[in-house]
Design a protein around this motif. Structure first.
Motif, PDB file in Angstrom:
ATOM      1  N   VAL A  44      38.651  27.807  62.492  1.00  0.00           N
ATOM      2  CA  VAL A  44      38.080  28.126  61.185  1.00  0.00           C
ATOM      3  C   VAL A  44      38.845  29.297  60.570  1.00  0.00           C
ATOM      4  N   PRO A  45      38.955  29.349  59.236  1.00  0.00           N
ATOM      5  CA  PRO A  45      39.627  30.482  58.589  1.00  0.00           C
ATOM      6  C   PRO A  45      38.766  31.732  58.672  1.00  0.00           C
ATOM      7  N   LEU A  46      39.407  32.894  58.556  1.00  0.00           N
ATOM      8  CA  LEU A  46      38.651  34.143  58.551  1.00  0.00           C
ATOM      9  C   LEU A  46      37.685  34.176  57.380  1.00  0.00           C
ATOM     10  N   VAL A  47      38.175  33.839  56.201  1.00  0.00           N
ATOM     11  CA  VAL A  47      37.328  33.742  55.018  1.00  0.00           C
ATOM     12  C   VAL A  47      37.804  32.553  54.199  1.00  0.00           C
ATOM     13  N   ILE A  48      36.963  32.105  53.274  1.00  0.00           N
ATOM     14  CA  ILE A  48      37.365  31.128  52.262  1.00  0.00           C
ATOM     15  C   ILE A  48      37.284  31.817  50.916  1.00  0.00           C
TER      16      ILE A  48
END
Length: 335
Positions: A303-307
């Protein structure tokens, strides 16, 4: 008159500033960091990353970005917590060195010059270290116990008073970005990396405005994330329950001692105290194991750190690789 963006593809210094509901401080922080950057940097960029503020923080950042092209902003589509959002801003920076500081002025911009001086003298990491913490008895005790726990049970104990405020060279930033951590605990990762860390002691200043959103439970959750490298989730239920059980065991032990002094020995109260204490210890270790299982699952999910919901003033092309960003939607840059 608006200040145009610098043509240099890589500024000497980048400033990564996370914020959440900081309408009372964001303009003053921009002005303070700009003043220090003009004095100490050949070229620079300032990156604000907003963790889904509900006040006027984003509106003020839009105004700042509109008049100063050296300022960039990232608006997250939700609140990603105190680990992922600040780290994402650091990894988005292009500078030869990145200075991380919070928007609430508890990290004094006046130290920027000393950080830069030590970096230019050869230091790869320079961290500010608070000489003392202004906290109540309970929070102060919890903080001391937390540092003692890290010293005793981790391979890389934390630097007391170092919160992550400081300067990280490009080499170290790129190294951290390669670790693929879903919940990056940067201050621990810096120690674990083995790079020599220079420390600059300072006294914690007063906030310029507003009220900190970091209450006891927020700080406790951050500390638990540092131990288990995870965010609050269902698997943390054992840890939370263990905390309550420890408190209950302590209360029962106190009642047992008082009753013994006043009335006499009570085997029932003593047995309950021991039972709750043992149960709390079991839950504590189960919770830590659960956090590690969740961490493995997060790494597999990639998963990305943030979107991002939106970004302002970033160059159209960024060549720097971004940790865990391969599956995140890339939005069109706004100017």
């Amino acid at each position: 008159m608006p200040i145009t963006a610098q043509p240099s593809p890589r500024p000497e210094l980048s400033f990564a500033i996370p914020c959440f509901n900081e309408e009372a401080n964001v303009v003053a922080m921009y002005e303070a960091v700009t003043a220090e950057a003009e004095r100490h940097a050949a070229s620079y960029e300032i990156i604000f990353i907003d963790n889904d503020s509900s006040d006027r923080t984003r509106a003020l950042l839009r105004e700042i970005c509109a008049r100063d092209g050296r300022v960039r902003a990232i608006f997250n589509n939700r609140n990603y917590g105190q680990m992922r959002s600040p780290t994402y801003a650091i990894f988005q920076a292009e500078g030869d060195a990145v200075i991380a500081l919070c928007c609430d002025f508890q990290d004094p911009p006046a130290l920027i010059g000393e950080f830069v001086r030590q970096w230019r003298a050869g230091a790869q990491v320079v961290l500010g270290q608070r000489r003392s913490e202004k906290a109540g008895i309970v929070l102060g005790t919890v903080r001391k116990l937390g540092y003692a726990f890290f010293r005793k049970f981790t391979d890389t104990p934390l630097i007391p008073g170092a919160t992550g405020f400081g300067l990280i060279s490009r080499e170290v930033v790129d190294m951290l970005a390669s670790w693929n951590e879903p919940e990056p605990f940067v201050r621990g990762m810096l120690v674990e990396s083995g790079y020599r860390i220079a420390v600059v002691p300072y006294d914690r200043p007063q906030r310029a405005g507003g009220k900190s959103s970091n209450g006891f439970w927020t700080l406790l959750n951050f500390a638990l994330s540092g131990v288990g490298a995870s965010a609050k989730s269902l698997l943390r239920l054992q840890l939370v329950t263990a905390i309550y059980m420890i408190v209950l065991a302590a209360v029962l032990a106190a009642v047992t001692l008082i009753r013994f002094a006043v009335i006499g020995y009570s085997p029932l109260l003593l047995a309950l105290s021991v039972m709750f204490a043992l149960f709390a210890i079991v839950l504590l270790f189960l919770g830590l194991i659960g956090d590690q299982v969740r961490l493995i699952a997060e790494r597999l999910r990639n998963v990305p750190l943030v979107i991002e919901e939106e970004r302002l003033n970033f160059p159209a092309v960024r060549t720097r690789p971004v940790i865990r960003d391969s599956v995140a939607p890339r939005l069109h840059d706004q100017s």
